[in-house]
Design a protein around this motif. Sequence first.
Motif, mmCIF file in Angstrom:
data_model
loop_
_atom_site.group_PDB
_atom_site.id
_atom_site.type_symbol
_atom_site.label_atom_id
_atom_site.label_comp_id
_atom_site.label_asym_id
_atom_site.label_seq_id
_atom_site.Cartn_x
_atom_site.Cartn_y
_atom_site.Cartn_z
ATOM 1 N N ALA A 1 0.838 -1.203 0.000
ATOM 2 C CA ALA A 1 0.000 0.000 0.000
ATOM 3 C C ALA A 1 0.875 1.256 0.000
ATOM 4 C CB ALA A 1 -0.928 0.003 1.203
ATOM 5 N N GLY A 2 1.972 1.228 0.721
ATOM 6 C CA GLY A 2 2.903 2.352 0.704
ATOM 7 C C GLY A 2 3.509 2.577 -0.674
ATOM 8 N N ILE A 3 3.799 1.503 -1.383
ATOM 9 C CA ILE A 3 4.327 1.632 -2.750
ATOM 10 C C ILE A 3 3.271 2.250 -3.661
ATOM 11 C CG2 ILE A 3 5.121 0.324 -4.765
ATOM 12 C CD1 ILE A 3 6.509 -1.583 -2.771
ATOM 13 N N TYR A 4 2.001 1.865 -3.472
ATOM 14 C CA TYR A 4 0.928 2.494 -4.253
ATOM 15 C C TYR A 4 0.869 3.998 -3.984
ATOM 16 C CZ TYR A 4 -1.120 -2.007 -5.602
ATOM 17 O OH TYR A 4 -1.346 -3.242 -6.134
ATOM 18 N N LEU A 5 1.080 4.400 -2.738
ATOM 19 C CA LEU A 5 1.087 5.834 -2.431
ATOM 20 C C LEU A 5 2.223 6.547 -3.160
ATOM 21 C CD1 LEU A 5 0.259 6.056 1.366
ATOM 22 C CD2 LEU A 5 -1.078 6.927 -0.545
ATOM 23 N N LEU A 6 3.376 5.913 -3.212
ATOM 24 C CA LEU A 6 4.500 6.520 -3.927
ATOM 25 C C LEU A 6 4.219 6.649 -5.430
ATOM 26 C CD1 LEU A 6 7.628 4.925 -2.272
ATOM 27 C CD2 LEU A 6 6.841 7.273 -2.097
ATOM 28 N N LEU A 7 3.392 5.775 -5.952
ATOM 29 C CA LEU A 7 3.034 5.835 -7.375
ATOM 30 C C LEU A 7 1.862 6.775 -7.637
ATOM 31 C CD1 LEU A 7 3.350 2.037 -8.221
ATOM 32 C CD2 LEU A 7 4.881 3.882 -8.924
ATOM 33 N N HIS A 8 1.453 7.512 -6.612
ATOM 34 C CA HIS A 8 0.343 8.455 -6.688
ATOM 35 C C HIS A 8 -0.973 7.768 -7.018
ATOM 36 C CE1 HIS A 8 3.302 11.540 -6.278
ATOM 37 N NE2 HIS A 8 3.918 11.125 -7.360
#
Length: 168
Positions: free
Chosen positions: A45-52
């Motif tokens: 989920a954190g990686i999804y946040l980094l991908l906007h």
Amino acid sequence: MNINGETILFLLLSFGAIGGAIFFINLERVMHMAISLAFCFFSIAGIYLLLHAEFLAVIQILIYTGAVSILMIYGIMLTKQKKEEGQEERRFWDQATAFAGVGILLVALLWILNRFPFIGSPEIGNFKLVDIGMTLFKKYVIPFEIASILLLIALIGAIILAKREEKN
């Protein structure tokens, strides 16, 4: 290579996701496996946040990290587990190690947040997150609620089946 806060956070989240998956495969206790799987889901989920992709991150946390992991933990808690000898002595060291690990992670994250700049954009592609939420809760509210009722019925059914087996 330009090293900024996003790069470091991506590396930390990637190692967290990979580490959670490795621990899930290698741990022996089912409860620890469920916690490591939840950690893996949270890192993704954190990686999804980094991908906007904020919507995907929120759905990842709600559905996978929240619902699936909690259902697994409920299933584990409703089944009988064998007690191991010498658990009391190990419990103190397990808690001390966990507390130290959380402290180190907190210090590292605070240092990264203060040291490196973050670059971000409030929009996802050509539309905003508000548009997705409005569509979900206006046009697709009935299927959304039906899915939540089905999940609740499945949880109640699992509890009833586990209690029946316990009586036998």
